[in-house]
Design a protein around this motif. Structure first.
Motif: not given
Length: 97
Positions: A25-27, A37-43, A32-33, A74-80
């Motif tokens: 579960k750790l990886p 974090a990327r989504i929060l930063k882009s928002e 997920s974390l 538009t809400i943008k998701a993580a890259p890719g």
């Protein structure tokens, strides 16, 4: 706080975490974390840019006295990750009673 921990204590903490969550579960949790974090930063960047654009639009509207049409948000998701991008409707500010 971390500077006061000795190497043996750090290894003990890591061992407890691995035992609690399991090595499989750790990886997944780390991915997920990171994605969150990327989504929060882009928002946060989008909100800053939107705030600056709103300030500029307000100044231009006051100067020109002509309202400008806002582009849909538009809400943008993580890259890719194009599957989770979706348009967002503007909130309705009318009071119901």
């Amino acid at each position: 706080m971390i500077g006061n921990l000795k190497p043996l204590e750090i290894l003990l903490i890591i061992a407890v975490i691995v035992l609690l969550f399991g090595a499989k579960k750790l990886p997944e949790m780390a991915r997920s974390l990171g994605k969150s974090a990327r989504i929060l930063k882009s928002e946060a960047k989008a909100m800053k840019a939107e705030g600056a654009a709103d300030d500029n639009a307000t100044a231009a509207t006051v100067a020109d006295q002509t309202p400008q049409q806002a582009a849909p948000r538009t809400i943008k998701a993580a890259p890719g990750d194009v599957t989770s991008s979706r348009p967002v409707g503007e909130p309705n500010h009318t009071a119901q009673g």
